[in-house]
Design a protein around this motif. Structure first.
Motif, PDB file in Angstrom:
ATOM      1  N   LYS A   1       0.735  -1.223   0.150  1.00 29.48           N
ATOM      2  CA  LYS A   1      -0.205   0.010   0.011  1.00 29.48           C
ATOM      3  C   LYS A   1       0.878   1.409   0.128  1.00 29.48           C
ATOM      4  CE  LYS A   1      -3.729   2.493   2.357  1.00 29.48           C
ATOM      5  NZ  LYS A   1      -3.315   3.718   1.886  1.00 29.48           N
ATOM      6  N   SER A   2       1.855   1.388   0.773  1.00 33.42           N
ATOM      7  CA  SER A   2       2.737   2.350   0.976  1.00 33.42           C
ATOM      8  C   SER A   2       3.359   2.802  -0.481  1.00 33.42           C
ATOM      9  CB  SER A   2       3.900   2.105   1.889  1.00 33.42           C
ATOM     10  OG  SER A   2       4.519   1.046   1.685  1.00 33.42           O
ATOM     11  N   GLU A   3       3.766   1.603  -1.253  1.00 36.40           N
ATOM     12  CA  GLU A   3       4.463   1.980  -2.628  1.00 36.40           C
ATOM     13  C   GLU A   3       3.479   2.519  -3.639  1.00 36.40           C
ATOM     14  OE1 GLU A   3       7.762  -1.951  -2.490  1.00 36.40           O
ATOM     15  OE2 GLU A   3       5.807  -2.155  -2.964  1.00 36.40           O
ATOM     16  N   LEU A   4       2.338   1.768  -3.605  1.00 33.04           N
ATOM     17  CA  LEU A   4       1.267   2.295  -4.383  1.00 33.04           C
ATOM     18  C   LEU A   4       0.940   3.729  -4.132  1.00 33.04           C
ATOM     19  CD1 LEU A   4      -0.686   1.542  -6.637  1.00 33.04           C
ATOM     20  CD2 LEU A   4      -2.369   0.858  -5.052  1.00 33.04           C
ATOM     21  N   ASP A   5       0.530   4.104  -2.768  1.00 34.92           N
ATOM     22  CA  ASP A   5       0.458   5.394  -2.523  1.00 34.92           C
ATOM     23  C   ASP A   5       1.293   6.483  -3.046  1.00 34.92           C
ATOM     24  OD1 ASP A   5      -1.869   4.643  -0.930  1.00 34.92           O
ATOM     25  OD2 ASP A   5      -0.858   4.830   0.789  1.00 34.92           O
ATOM     26  N   SER A   6       2.800   6.016  -2.751  1.00 33.21           N
ATOM     27  CA  SER A   6       3.743   7.216  -3.408  1.00 33.21           C
ATOM     28  C   SER A   6       3.697   6.945  -4.838  1.00 33.21           C
ATOM     29  CB  SER A   6       5.145   6.460  -2.723  1.00 33.21           C
ATOM     30  OG  SER A   6       5.425   6.395  -1.633  1.00 33.21           O
ATOM     31  N   ALA A   7       3.605   5.856  -5.572  1.00 36.93           N
ATOM     32  CA  ALA A   7       3.590   5.982  -6.886  1.00 36.93           C
ATOM     33  C   ALA A   7       2.130   6.893  -7.495  1.00 36.93           C
ATOM     34  CB  ALA A   7       3.447   4.585  -7.466  1.00 36.93           C
TER      35      ALA A   7
ATOM     36  N   LEU B   1       8.625  -0.016  -9.609  1.00 41.62           N
ATOM     37  CA  LEU B   1       7.945   0.441 -10.712  1.00 41.62           C
ATOM     38  C   LEU B   1       8.442   1.603 -11.393  1.00 41.62           C
ATOM     39  CD1 LEU B   1       4.829   0.141 -11.744  1.00 41.62           C
ATOM     40  CD2 LEU B   1       4.373   1.809  -9.833  1.00 41.62           C
ATOM     41  N   LEU B   2       8.479   1.581 -12.887  1.00 39.25           N
ATOM     42  CA  LEU B   2       8.858   2.602 -13.463  1.00 39.25           C
ATOM     43  C   LEU B   2       7.772   3.059 -14.333  1.00 39.25           C
ATOM     44  CD1 LEU B   2      11.400   4.190 -14.943  1.00 39.25           C
ATOM     45  CD2 LEU B   2      11.401   2.206 -16.505  1.00 39.25           C
ATOM     46  N   VAL B   3       7.590   4.414 -14.133  1.00 33.52           N
ATOM     47  CA  VAL B   3       6.534   5.201 -14.768  1.00 33.52           C
ATOM     48  C   VAL B   3       6.938   6.296 -15.409  1.00 33.52           C
ATOM     49  CG1 VAL B   3       4.390   6.562 -14.181  1.00 33.52           C
ATOM     50  CG2 VAL B   3       5.062   4.738 -12.633  1.00 33.52           C
TER      51      VAL B   3
ATOM     52  N   SER C   1      10.634   9.824  -4.785  1.00 29.57           N
ATOM     53  CA  SER C   1      11.140   8.716  -5.744  1.00 29.57           C
ATOM     54  C   SER C   1      12.473   8.263  -5.652  1.00 29.57           C
ATOM     55  CB  SER C   1      10.901   9.572  -7.340  1.00 29.57           C
ATOM     56  OG  SER C   1      11.861  10.217  -7.461  1.00 29.57           O
ATOM     57  N   SER C   2      12.781   7.232  -5.936  1.00 32.92           N
ATOM     58  CA  SER C   2      14.003   6.788  -5.846  1.00 32.92           C
ATOM     59  C   SER C   2      15.036   7.406  -6.841  1.00 32.92           C
ATOM     60  CB  SER C   2      13.984   5.212  -6.088  1.00 32.92           C
ATOM     61  OG  SER C   2      13.714   4.650  -7.294  1.00 32.92           O
TER      62      SER C   2
END
Length: 117
Positions: free
Chosen positions: A33-39, A69-71, A104-105
């Motif tokens: 969830k935290s990764e999706l929220d950041s994305a 995840l690359l966007v 982002s990283s």
């Protein structure tokens, strides 16, 4: 195995929400969830920039591999302006890329385009 998705967004104020919803539908089962929220936050910022400063259709591409995840957010504008803008702390707008940089990283722009990853 990488999962790749792509959608075209209308260049209007509904685009950031549509981008967030697209990411959720595409990756909610695969990300924390935290990764999706950041994305979703990052997509919202980049798509908003494309709406406000870009031109034409906005394309949102995303690819999930084993470790990230690359966007990509792409519009049909003439290119990214590398201008450092002065802001007062109380300014409401203009903080989008600072948010992207902080959350982002890593991120960047393909030279001569409005293609931000």
């Amino acid at each position: 195995m990488p999962a790749r998705v792509e959608v075209e967004l209308l260049p209007d104020l509904s685009a950031p929400r549509a981008g967030r919803e697209f990411l959720h539908a595409s990756f909610a089962a695969a990300l924390k969830k935290s990764e999706l929220d950041s994305a979703q936050l990052l997509v919202s910022e980049l798509v908003t920039n494309a709406v406000l400063h870009g031109q034409g259709t906005i394309t949102l591409r995303a690819q999930l591999d084993d470790d990230r995840l690359l966007v990509d957010v792409i519009d049909e504008g003439r290119g990214f302006e590398r201008v450092v803008r002065e802001h007062d702390f109380g300014d409401v707008g203009g903080w989008g890329l600072s948010v992207v940089d902080a959350v982002s990283s890593r991120w960047g722009v393909h030279e001569g385009t409005t293609h931000v990853w």
